[in-house]
Design a protein around this motif. Structure first.
Motif, PDB file in Angstrom:
ATOM      1  N   LEU A 100       0.819  -1.213   0.000  1.00  0.00           N
ATOM      2  CA  LEU A 100       0.000   0.000   0.000  1.00  0.00           C
ATOM      3  C   LEU A 100       0.854   1.265   0.000  1.00  0.00           C
ATOM      4  O   LEU A 100       0.566   2.222  -0.726  1.00  0.00           O
ATOM      5  CB  LEU A 100      -0.948   0.007   1.199  1.00  0.00           C
ATOM      6  N   PHE A 101       1.889   1.280   0.833  1.00  0.00           N
ATOM      7  CA  PHE A 101       2.760   2.460   0.882  1.00  0.00           C
ATOM      8  C   PHE A 101       3.416   2.688  -0.477  1.00  0.00           C
ATOM      9  O   PHE A 101       3.631   3.831  -0.880  1.00  0.00           O
ATOM     10  CB  PHE A 101       3.839   2.310   1.964  1.00  0.00           C
ATOM     11  N   TYR A 102       3.731   1.612  -1.177  1.00  0.00           N
ATOM     12  CA  TYR A 102       4.350   1.736  -2.498  1.00  0.00           C
ATOM     13  C   TYR A 102       3.343   2.203  -3.548  1.00  0.00           C
ATOM     14  O   TYR A 102       3.596   3.146  -4.294  1.00  0.00           O
ATOM     15  CB  TYR A 102       4.972   0.404  -2.906  1.00  0.00           C
ATOM     16  N   THR A 103       2.188   1.563  -3.603  1.00  0.00           N
ATOM     17  CA  THR A 103       1.239   1.865  -4.674  1.00  0.00           C
ATOM     18  C   THR A 103       0.416   3.119  -4.429  1.00  0.00           C
ATOM     19  O   THR A 103       0.022   3.797  -5.377  1.00  0.00           O
ATOM     20  CB  THR A 103       0.298   0.666  -4.933  1.00  0.00           C
ATOM     21  N   GLN A 104       0.136   3.446  -3.166  1.00  0.00           N
ATOM     22  CA  GLN A 104      -0.681   4.618  -2.845  1.00  0.00           C
ATOM     23  C   GLN A 104       0.119   5.768  -2.262  1.00  0.00           C
ATOM     24  O   GLN A 104      -0.342   6.907  -2.280  1.00  0.00           O
ATOM     25  CB  GLN A 104      -1.760   4.247  -1.806  1.00  0.00           C
ATOM     26  N   GLY A 105       1.277   5.455  -1.706  1.00  0.00           N
ATOM     27  CA  GLY A 105       2.040   6.446  -0.961  1.00  0.00           C
ATOM     28  C   GLY A 105       1.759   6.291   0.525  1.00  0.00           C
ATOM     29  O   GLY A 105       0.696   5.805   0.922  1.00  0.00           O
TER      30      GLY A 105
ATOM     31  N   ARG B   2      10.900  -3.120 -14.278  1.00  0.00           N
ATOM     32  CA  ARG B   2      10.445  -2.022 -15.140  1.00  0.00           C
ATOM     33  C   ARG B   2       8.935  -1.791 -15.100  1.00  0.00           C
ATOM     34  O   ARG B   2       8.500  -0.651 -15.165  1.00  0.00           O
ATOM     35  CB  ARG B   2      10.960  -2.189 -16.571  1.00  0.00           C
ATOM     36  N   LYS B   3       8.145  -2.843 -14.993  1.00  0.00           N
ATOM     37  CA  LYS B   3       6.685  -2.660 -14.970  1.00  0.00           C
ATOM     38  C   LYS B   3       6.269  -1.839 -13.738  1.00  0.00           C
ATOM     39  O   LYS B   3       5.531  -0.859 -13.865  1.00  0.00           O
ATOM     40  CB  LYS B   3       5.992  -4.024 -14.974  1.00  0.00           C
ATOM     41  N   ASP B   4       6.736  -2.244 -12.553  1.00  0.00           N
ATOM     42  CA  ASP B   4       6.392  -1.509 -11.328  1.00  0.00           C
ATOM     43  C   ASP B   4       7.025  -0.119 -11.300  1.00  0.00           C
ATOM     44  O   ASP B   4       6.384   0.842 -10.876  1.00  0.00           O
ATOM     45  CB  ASP B   4       6.817  -2.296 -10.090  1.00  0.00           C
ATOM     46  N   LEU B   5       8.280  -0.023 -11.745  1.00  0.00           N
ATOM     47  CA  LEU B   5       8.946   1.281 -11.747  1.00  0.00           C
ATOM     48  C   LEU B   5       8.232   2.253 -12.667  1.00  0.00           C
ATOM     49  O   LEU B   5       8.093   3.441 -12.345  1.00  0.00           O
ATOM     50  CB  LEU B   5      10.417   1.132 -12.158  1.00  0.00           C
ATOM     51  N   THR B   6       7.777   1.759 -13.807  1.00  0.00           N
ATOM     52  CA  THR B   6       7.066   2.619 -14.750  1.00  0.00           C
ATOM     53  C   THR B   6       5.728   3.059 -14.168  1.00  0.00           C
ATOM     54  O   THR B   6       5.319   4.205 -14.326  1.00  0.00           O
ATOM     55  CB  THR B   6       6.866   1.886 -16.089  1.00  0.00           C
ATOM     56  N   ARG B   7       5.075   2.176 -13.463  1.00  0.00           N
ATOM     57  CA  ARG B   7       3.740   2.505 -12.919  1.00  0.00           C
ATOM     58  C   ARG B   7       3.808   3.329 -11.635  1.00  0.00           C
ATOM     59  O   ARG B   7       3.036   4.265 -11.444  1.00  0.00           O
ATOM     60  CB  ARG B   7       2.977   1.222 -12.669  1.00  0.00           C
ATOM     61  N   TYR B   8       4.739   2.961 -10.722  1.00  0.00           N
ATOM     62  CA  TYR B   8       4.736   3.581  -9.388  1.00  0.00           C
ATOM     63  C   TYR B   8       6.018   4.329  -9.020  1.00  0.00           C
ATOM     64  O   TYR B   8       6.056   4.976  -7.988  1.00  0.00           O
ATOM     65  CB  TYR B   8       4.505   2.509  -8.313  1.00  0.00           C
ATOM     66  N   GLY B   9       7.062   4.200  -9.814  1.00  0.00           N
ATOM     67  CA  GLY B   9       8.351   4.767  -9.437  1.00  0.00           C
ATOM     68  C   GLY B   9       9.113   3.786  -8.550  1.00  0.00           C
ATOM     69  O   GLY B   9       8.693   2.650  -8.342  1.00  0.00           O
ATOM     70  N   CYS B  10      10.226   4.236  -8.028  1.00  0.00           N
ATOM     71  CA  CYS B  10      11.054   3.387  -7.156  1.00  0.00           C
ATOM     72  C   CYS B  10      10.458   3.369  -5.747  1.00  0.00           C
ATOM     73  O   CYS B  10      10.163   4.433  -5.185  1.00  0.00           O
ATOM     74  CB  CYS B  10      12.473   3.929  -7.107  1.00  0.00           C
ATOM     75  N   PRO B  11      10.295   2.188  -5.154  1.00  0.00           N
ATOM     76  CA  PRO B  11       9.683   2.150  -3.818  1.00  0.00           C
ATOM     77  C   PRO B  11      10.479   2.904  -2.762  1.00  0.00           C
ATOM     78  O   PRO B  11       9.894   3.601  -1.924  1.00  0.00           O
ATOM     79  CB  PRO B  11       9.583   0.660  -3.497  1.00  0.00           C
ATOM     80  N   ILE B  12      11.793   2.794  -2.790  1.00  0.00           N
ATOM     81  CA  ILE B  12      12.563   3.484  -1.748  1.00  0.00           C
ATOM     82  C   ILE B  12      12.767   4.953  -2.093  1.00  0.00           C
ATOM     83  O   ILE B  12      12.786   5.804  -1.208  1.00  0.00           O
ATOM     84  CB  ILE B  12      13.886   2.765  -1.398  1.00  0.00           C
ATOM     85  N   GLY B  13      12.879   5.261  -3.374  1.00  0.00           N
ATOM     86  CA  GLY B  13      12.995   6.661  -3.773  1.00  0.00           C
ATOM     87  C   GLY B  13      11.717   7.425  -3.509  1.00  0.00           C
ATOM     88  O   GLY B  13      11.732   8.539  -2.961  1.00  0.00           O
ATOM     89  N   SER B  14      10.585   6.829  -3.877  1.00  0.00           N
ATOM     90  CA  SER B  14       9.296   7.484  -3.659  1.00  0.00           C
ATOM     91  C   SER B  14       9.037   7.702  -2.167  1.00  0.00           C
ATOM     92  O   SER B  14       8.579   8.769  -1.755  1.00  0.00           O
ATOM     93  CB  SER B  14       8.168   6.634  -4.252  1.00  0.00           C
ATOM     94  N   LEU B  15       9.324   6.686  -1.368  1.00  0.00           N
ATOM     95  CA  LEU B  15       9.098   6.798   0.072  1.00  0.00           C
ATOM     96  C   LEU B  15       9.969   7.890   0.677  1.00  0.00           C
ATOM     97  O   LEU B  15       9.483   8.738   1.440  1.00  0.00           O
ATOM     98  CB  LEU B  15       9.378   5.458   0.758  1.00  0.00           C
ATOM     99  N   ASN B  16      11.243   7.910   0.335  1.00  0.00           N
ATOM    100  CA  ASN B  16      12.144   8.921   0.882  1.00  0.00           C
ATOM    101  C   ASN B  16      11.735  10.325   0.454  1.00  0.00           C
ATOM    102  O   ASN B  16      11.768  11.262   1.263  1.00  0.00           O
ATOM    103  CB  ASN B  16      13.588   8.630   0.464  1.00  0.00           C
TER     104      ASN B  16
END
Length: 195
Positions: free
Chosen positions: A19-24, A95-109
């Motif tokens: 959830l934190f990855y896909t929604q923030g 690539r599929k997840d990065l294209t859709r949601y960005g990097c999980p650790i980059g987005s979170l930070n």
């Protein structure tokens, strides 16, 4: 076999991580976590008193997962070149997840750095782990004086690739940038004299 309580806690962390990855982080409510896990709110409170505590557990879990991956790469790949390429291939494989949601650790930070500075300091440990591991690879290539700088450059390029692919929703763009990153690594190895 894990105890039921351990499994429940792990399930909560896994759901929250997704959830934190896909929604923030900010857009994910405690209710979202309750609904995703199917665990009663009171039972979640048995394990975690707040969403912040869940985030800390998510960060700890990601750190443990990434440590395992890095150890596997150390065992599987006998040269620093092959290890660096494994890092780059990880980007391509996601690539599929990065294209859709960005990097999980980059987005979170990025999200936490805006107004959750204490939590961002915890999540920064995810970058620190990769920075330190990449630094060791560049030291092994003979770049001791600039190893950390090169590690941060590689991390920065990886993050940039994830951001641009996400912004444009373009997995092909991501793959092209991964190829350029591989060429940069090859060039660095030739310059180090370890080709």
């Amino acid at each position: 076999m894990a105890k039921k309580g351990d499994k429940t806690r792990t399930d909560i962390v896994d759901c929250a991580k997704d959830l934190f990855y896909t929604q923030g982080y900010e857009r994910t409510s405690f209710t979202d976590i309750v609904n995703a896990t199917g665990v009663y709110r009171g039972n979640i409170y048995h394990y975690f008193k707040s969403k912040e505590e869940i985030l800390e557990a998510v960060i700890d879990q990601r750190l443990a997962e990434f440590r395992i991956v890095l150890k596997q790469w150390d065992v599987r790949h006998s040269t620093p070149r092959a290890r660096l390429m494994a890092f780059v291939q990880m980007i391509a494989s996601k690539r599929k997840d990065l294209t859709r949601y960005g990097c999980p650790i980059g987005s979170l930070n990025t999200e936490l750095a805006k107004d959750q500075h204490d939590l961002q300091q915890s999540s920064k440990a995810l970058f620190d782990l990769f920075r330190d591991w990449l630094t060791a690879q560049f030291i092994a290539l003979g770049y001791a004086a600039e190893a950390e700088s090169l590690a941060l450059h590689l991390l920065g390029r990886a993050q940039g690739i994830a951001v641009i692919a996400h912004v444009y929703g373009d997995a092909a763009l991501l793959q092209g940038e991964v190829s350029r990153l591989e060429a940069w690594i090859e060039e660095s190895i030739v310059q180090s004299g370890l080709s």
